[in-house]
Design an enzyme around this catalytic site. Structure first.
Site, PDB file in Angstrom:
ATOM      1  N   HIS A 230      42.035  33.531  42.091  1.00  0.00           N
ATOM      2  CA  HIS A 230      40.931  34.230  41.425  1.00  0.00           C
ATOM      3  C   HIS A 230      39.871  33.219  41.010  1.00  0.00           C
ATOM      4  O   HIS A 230      40.133  32.021  40.930  1.00  0.00           O
ATOM      5  CB  HIS A 230      41.430  34.975  40.175  1.00  0.00           C
ATOM      6  CG  HIS A 230      41.920  34.055  39.097  1.00  0.00           C
ATOM      7  ND1 HIS A 230      43.191  33.498  39.101  1.00  0.00           N
ATOM      8  CD2 HIS A 230      41.318  33.555  37.980  1.00  0.00           C
ATOM      9  CE1 HIS A 230      43.339  32.720  38.054  1.00  0.00           C
ATOM     10  NE2 HIS A 230      42.208  32.722  37.350  1.00  0.00           N
ATOM     11  N   ASP A 232      37.180  32.675  37.652  1.00  0.00           N
ATOM     12  CA  ASP A 232      37.006  33.185  36.288  1.00  0.00           C
ATOM     13  C   ASP A 232      35.587  33.753  36.203  1.00  0.00           C
ATOM     14  O   ASP A 232      34.659  33.215  36.802  1.00  0.00           O
ATOM     15  CB  ASP A 232      37.192  32.058  35.263  1.00  0.00           C
ATOM     16  CG  ASP A 232      38.619  31.498  35.280  1.00  0.00           C
ATOM     17  OD1 ASP A 232      39.541  32.214  35.742  1.00  0.00           O
ATOM     18  OD2 ASP A 232      38.810  30.352  34.849  1.00  0.00           O
ATOM     19  N   ARG A 298      56.398  25.824  32.681  1.00  0.00           N
ATOM     20  CA  ARG A 298      55.014  25.328  32.539  1.00  0.00           C
ATOM     21  C   ARG A 298      54.222  26.271  31.638  1.00  0.00           C
ATOM     22  O   ARG A 298      54.380  27.487  31.741  1.00  0.00           O
ATOM     23  CB  ARG A 298      54.347  25.240  33.907  1.00  0.00           C
ATOM     24  CG  ARG A 298      52.891  24.799  33.856  1.00  0.00           C
ATOM     25  CD  ARG A 298      52.293  24.700  35.263  1.00  0.00           C
ATOM     26  NE  ARG A 298      50.924  24.218  35.209  1.00  0.00           N
ATOM     27  CZ  ARG A 298      49.868  24.998  35.040  1.00  0.00           C
ATOM     28  NH1 ARG A 298      50.010  26.302  34.924  1.00  0.00           N
ATOM     29  NH2 ARG A 298      48.648  24.481  34.986  1.00  0.00           N
TER      30      ARG A 298
HETATM   31  C1  LIG Z   1      37.357  37.139  28.879  1.00  0.00           C
HETATM   32  C2  LIG Z   1      37.935  37.534  29.979  1.00  0.00           C
HETATM   33  C3  LIG Z   1      38.082  36.709  31.205  1.00  0.00           C
HETATM   34  C4  LIG Z   1      39.097  37.516  31.963  1.00  0.00           C
HETATM   35  C5  LIG Z   1      38.671  38.903  31.682  1.00  0.00           C
HETATM   36  C6  LIG Z   1      38.557  38.842  30.187  1.00  0.00           C
HETATM   37  O1  LIG Z   1      37.747  39.824  29.659  1.00  0.00           O
HETATM   38  C7  LIG Z   1      39.980  38.887  29.611  1.00  0.00           C
HETATM   39  C8  LIG Z   1      41.032  38.293  30.561  1.00  0.00           C
HETATM   40  C9  LIG Z   1      40.467  37.160  31.375  1.00  0.00           C
HETATM   41  C10 LIG Z   1      41.303  36.820  32.570  1.00  0.00           C
HETATM   42  C11 LIG Z   1      42.308  35.726  32.331  1.00  0.00           C
HETATM   43  C12 LIG Z   1      43.028  35.387  33.622  1.00  0.00           C
HETATM   44  C13 LIG Z   1      42.191  35.383  34.858  1.00  0.00           C
HETATM   45  C14 LIG Z   1      41.192  36.526  34.844  1.00  0.00           C
HETATM   46  C15 LIG Z   1      40.468  36.564  36.172  1.00  0.00           C
HETATM   47  C16 LIG Z   1      41.868  37.828  34.479  1.00  0.00           C
HETATM   48  O2  LIG Z   1      42.273  38.645  35.214  1.00  0.00           O
HETATM   49  O3  LIG Z   1      41.920  37.982  33.116  1.00  0.00           O
HETATM   50  C17 LIG Z   1      40.348  36.364  33.632  1.00  0.00           C
HETATM   51  C18 LIG Z   1      39.222  37.333  33.456  1.00  0.00           C
HETATM   52  C19 LIG Z   1      37.957  36.948  34.128  1.00  0.00           C
HETATM   53  O4  LIG Z   1      37.591  35.774  34.186  1.00  0.00           O
HETATM   54  O5  LIG Z   1      37.293  37.878  34.580  1.00  0.00           O
HETATM   55  O1  LIG Z   2      47.706  28.146  34.168  1.00  0.00           O
HETATM   56  C1  LIG Z   2      46.747  27.639  34.711  1.00  0.00           C
HETATM   57  O2  LIG Z   2      46.705  26.439  34.995  1.00  0.00           O
HETATM   58  C2  LIG Z   2      45.533  28.464  35.111  1.00  0.00           C
HETATM   59  C3  LIG Z   2      45.457  29.815  34.485  1.00  0.00           C
HETATM   60  C4  LIG Z   2      44.210  30.527  34.867  1.00  0.00           C
HETATM   61  O3  LIG Z   2      43.667  30.320  35.914  1.00  0.00           O
HETATM   62  C5  LIG Z   2      43.615  31.500  33.931  1.00  0.00           C
HETATM   63  O4  LIG Z   2      44.184  31.737  32.849  1.00  0.00           O
HETATM   64  O5  LIG Z   2      42.539  32.029  34.269  1.00  0.00           O
HETATM   65 FE   LIG Z   3      41.631  31.228  35.919  1.00  0.00          FE
END
Ligand SMILES: C=C1C[C@]23C[C@@]1(O)CC[C@H]2[C@@]12CCC[C@@](C)(C(=O)O1)[C@H]2[C@@H]3C(=O)O
Ligand SMILES: O=C(O)CCC(=O)C(=O)O
Ligand SMILES: [Fe+2]
Length: 359
Positions: A230, A232, A298
């Site tokens: 993914h 961010d 981890r």
């Molecule tokens: C602040 C945020 C980034 C995130 C979407 C969210 O609103 C809450 C969860 C966040 C997260 C964390 C893990 C990876 C990610 C892609 C996900 O699915 O949830 C990110 C989101 C994001 O960056 O869009």
């Molecule tokens: O655990 C990690 O090193 C990455 C986690 C991550 O990509 C995320 O929380 O968006």
């Molecule tokens: Fe991430």
């Protein structure tokens, strides 16, 4: 109210199977539900490694620009976060995820919520489950801590104090990294007016997510996925990872997946989608994933830093001219998350000026 919380309310996760994690403590094999197809690992020695930037280096700004353009990720040292705080966060994280499954589930994230315990949000986009569990918070995690440790008031307070202190420090370091990135692009800080102290109502939206990747019971760990690929969506993400294993990987065009080797005390900084937009595509939003291992538990702590609610992000006017038209139309974080909730990693295409996509 155009906030990221609203996006979760309007895009709930319908299936509890995508919220409640497996009870990893009792799993003695990799269930079919968690078996992914093989994902090859590239030899890290032939392709260079993720840049490491010392913030006290007089060339830090140009190193940051280069790293954001070519890699979309770098590691920072001399960032000013006390090492002891990083250690404390790691210990509290290990402690939380070592709790019995039913105790963790008592602090479960609600289907339309953003904070609490559960599987990574992106689980709904994949046919297989990830070998991980997460706990997210915005500000004080007290509401959830009282459920996690109902009879241990000291522990609730300890956990909350450390996480609140960490969020304060992360906000400072994220703001610093954001300013350096913007400056490195030659963009005036005037343009990002919500950073001005007078604009206190325009606070950045942030989220702290603790991630846990339990020891995988299978010797062939290539069948399991810790965190699926993914980008961010934030401007940037500041990540602290435990130093035990090198399971975080980034994807580089024409090269493939390569590891982000942990360095004690360093923080990983990811460029996110909104920074890609602000930089008019000059900075690379980095695709990343996490593998698992069969020796160590981890953990990591990811701090997502994005614009205030209602603020629309568009390519900086300083970066636009006749030869460089704006690649994206203005978009708030909430609007981006709304589209990601339906189209996941294709979401950026919906805001590109040169692609017409039906929302
Ligand atoms: C602040 C945020 C980034 C995130 C979407 C969210 O609103 C809450 C969860 C966040 C997260 C964390 C893990 C990876 C990610 C892609 C996900 O699915 O949830 C990110 C989101 C994001 O960056 O869009
Ligand atoms: O655990 C990690 O090193 C990455 C986690 C991550 O990509 C995320 O929380 O968006
Ligand atoms: Fe991430």
């Amino acid at each position: 109210m155009n906030s990221i919380l609203e996006s979760f309310k309007s895009n709930p996760v319908h299936d509890l199977n995508h919220i409640i994690p497996l009870d990893f403590k009792t799993a003695n094999n990799l269930p079919d539900s968690h078996k992914w197809t093989d994902h090859p690992i590239v030899d890290p020695f032939t392709v260079g490694s993720v840049p490491i930037i010392d913030l006290s280096d007089p060339n830090a700004i140009s190193l940051i620009r280069h790293a954001c353009e070519k890699w979309g990720v770098f590691q920072v040292t001399n960032h000013g976060i006390p090492l002891n705080l990083l250690k404390q966060v790691e210990l509290q994280t290990l402690r939380l995820f070592s709790l019995p499954a039913d105790q963790k589930v008592s602090a479960l994230r609600s289907p339309d919520g953003i904070t609490g315990y559960g599987q990574p949000r992106i689980s709904v986009f994949f046919p297989k489950m990830m070998w991980s569990e997460v706990f997210s918070m915005m500000g004080s995690p007290m509401e959830h801590a009282t459920k996690l440790w109902p009879h241990q008031h000291d522990h609730q307070a300890n956990f909350c104090n450390i996480m609140e202190e960490y969020q304060k420090e992360m906000k400072k370091v994220s703001e610093k990294m954001f300013k350096l990135m913007v400056e490195s692009l030659g963009v005036s800080l005037e343009e990002v007016e919500w950073l001005k102290p007078t604009m206190s109502c325009k606070d950045p939206q942030t989220l702290l997510q603790l991630n846990s990747y339990p020891v995988c019971p299978e010797s062939d760990t290539s069948r399991a996925m810790g965190f699926a690929p993914h980008t961010d969506s934030s401007f940037l993400t500041v990540l602290h990872q435990s130093t035990t294993t090198s399971d975080l990987q980034i994807f580089r065009d024409n090269i493939g997946w390569m590891p982000v080797h942990p360095i004690s005390g360093a923080l990983v900084v990811n460029v996110g989608d909104l920074m890609h937009i602000l930089s008019n595509g000059q900075f690379n939003t980095v695709l990343h994933r996490v593998l698992v291992n069969n020796t160590h538990h981890r953990v990591s702590a990811a701090y997502f830093y994005g614009p205030p609610r209602d603020v629309k992000i568009s390519p900086s006017i300083n970066l636009i001219d006749h030869d460089h038209p704006p690649l994206f139309c203005p978009v708030s974080w909430k609007e981006l998350l709304d589209i990601r909730a339906k189209h996941y990693n294709k979401a950026l295409d919906f805001f590109r000026n040169d692609i017409v996509t039906a929302k």
